[in-house]
Design an enzyme around this catalytic site. Structure first.
Site, PDB file in Angstrom:
ATOM      1  N   CYS A 178      -0.880   8.425   9.421  1.00 50.71           N
ATOM      2  CA  CYS A 178      -1.867   8.684   8.365  1.00 50.71           C
ATOM      3  C   CYS A 178      -2.424  10.114   8.419  1.00 50.71           C
ATOM      4  O   CYS A 178      -2.964  10.540   9.438  1.00 50.71           O
ATOM      5  CB  CYS A 178      -3.002   7.674   8.526  1.00 50.71           C
TER       6      CYS A 178
ATOM      7  N   TYR B 146      -0.415  11.957  -3.144  1.00 52.82           N
ATOM      8  CA  TYR B 146      -0.513  10.520  -3.463  1.00 52.82           C
ATOM      9  C   TYR B 146      -0.540  10.313  -4.974  1.00 52.82           C
ATOM     10  O   TYR B 146      -0.016   9.330  -5.485  1.00 52.82           O
ATOM     11  CB  TYR B 146      -1.783   9.913  -2.830  1.00 52.82           C
TER      12      TYR B 146
END
Ligand code: GSH
Length: 355
Positions: A95, A224
């Site tokens: 992440c 994203y």
């Protein structure tokens, strides 16, 4: 001149499914199977994405707000005073948001003050602990425990990492990476090996905040917005924003070692963890494939410069990044095959940014 045989004929002879259909009538024709497969696949994809990636009316990805927003501070009556061995970070190595906290921890030299628990994504897409802690096995259980201890109610939001956990009150202090790194930079200096390093100095705050604002939208969250876009136009908008901003950063880095001058700041930490993943996962999986970071003259060298700072490379886990992105974290790669490349040894080449 003899004509090549029609590929259509070759195909219809070569596909056993069609022959079988004709003979037995038990299987569906190939065309129908493909159409049905595409329909089921795309319906499931939209259902999964609507859960995983909330969107607005134009199909643009909208990231939910983090809900635990307290601070560690030494002010009188502070609920969370700075103490060694009291706080813990929950992070996933894949992440980029969690990675920011590991880089800050390493740069400040706080590894012995704040412990780190590494979590991994399960097949169901939730973060799972390596071993039971606080009576919990998963990150959603950690969130529920924290919420219960704070308000005696059930937690309703997203169960994301990173988390800054207080072992004393068994609650989450903060689950927003942008704020956790500000806390790590300033609140534990009495324990930090590199206590004099200030990554968010007063005199640079305006410039840091300006870059952060731009880079969050177009780059950190921008990748994203590309990967999770649910319409062509939302994707194109995100992709244009992303590469316009990368071009702008590349120009700025022609005359400045770091984003805000000669001094490394939190703006660089925040950009670094996205750049490290860019050629590895965003370029392919998230369709950010106009250009690789290593092909930008200044951005490429800047990435190498940050990677080679003391302690930073140890926080970068290429295999976890690939495994999480192409595996359990996102439903974007249904076959689950993990690419072998790229080779990132170029990150160790000289960067010559200190001249
Ligand atoms: N705003 C958060 C975002 C963190 C975030 O989105 N983390 C992802 C992993 S890369 C996550 O845990 N996702 C799980 C979920 O959304 O359920 C931050 O920067 O700390």
């Amino acid at each position: 001149m003899s004509q090549p045989q029609s590929s259509l004929n070759q195909t219809s002879q070569a596909i056993p499914v069609q022959n079988k259909t004709q003979k037995t009538g038990k299987s569906l024709p190939l065309g129908l199977i493909i159409k049905l497969g595409k329909f089921i696949w795309s319906t499931m994809w939209h259902v999964m994405m609507s859960q995983l990636a909330p969107r607005n009316k134009s199909g643009e990805y909208i990231r939910p707000q983090s809900q635990f927003r307290n601070f560690v501070s030494s002010t009188e009556n502070s609920q969370y005073p700075p103490e060694a061995s009291r706080y813990r970070l929950y992070v996933g190595l894949g992440c980029p948001w969690a990675h920011r906290t590991l880089v800050t921890l390493a740069l400040k030299g706080l590894e012995t003050t704040i412990s780190v628990s590494i979590v991994s994504p399960s097949a169901a897409g939730i973060w799972v602990l390596n071993e039971e802690e606080e009576g919990c096995r998963t990150v959603p259980e950690i969130y529920n425990l924290a919420q219960y201890n704070l308000t005696q109610s059930q937690y309703q939001g997203r169960c994301t990492v990173p988390i800054l956990w207080d072992t004393q009150t068994q609650t989450i202090v903060n689950n927003e990476s942008a704020e956790i790194i500000v806390i790590l930079n300033s609140q534990f200096n009495q324990f930090a090996k590199n206590f004099a390093l200030d990554l968010y100095p007063d005199e640079l705050r305006e410039s840091i905040d300006k870059w952060n604002e731009k880079i969050y939208h177009a780059v950190n969250n921008g990748v994203y917005r590309c990967g999770f876009a649910q319409t062509q136009s939302a994707y194109e908008q995100a992709c244009n924003d992303l590469f316009t901003t990368l071009d702008e950063i590349d120009i700025a880095l022609a005359t400045s070692r770091y984003l805000c001058g000669d001094q490394l700041t939190l703006a660089d930490v925040r950009l670094f963890t996205t750049l490290f993943r860019f050629d590895v996962v965003y370029y392919g999986l998230f369709k950010c494939n106009r250009r690789r970071i290593q092909d930008y003259q200044n951005l490429g060298a800047y990435l190498r410069d940050l990677y080679q700072l003391s302690g930073v490379a140890d926080t970068c886990d290429l295999e976890s990044v690939k495994r999480d992105y192409y595996g359990n974290l996102f439903p974007l790669n249904p076959g689950g095959i993990i690419p072998l490349g790229p080779d990132i040894s170029y990150l160790l080449k000289p960067h010559e940014r200190n001249h």
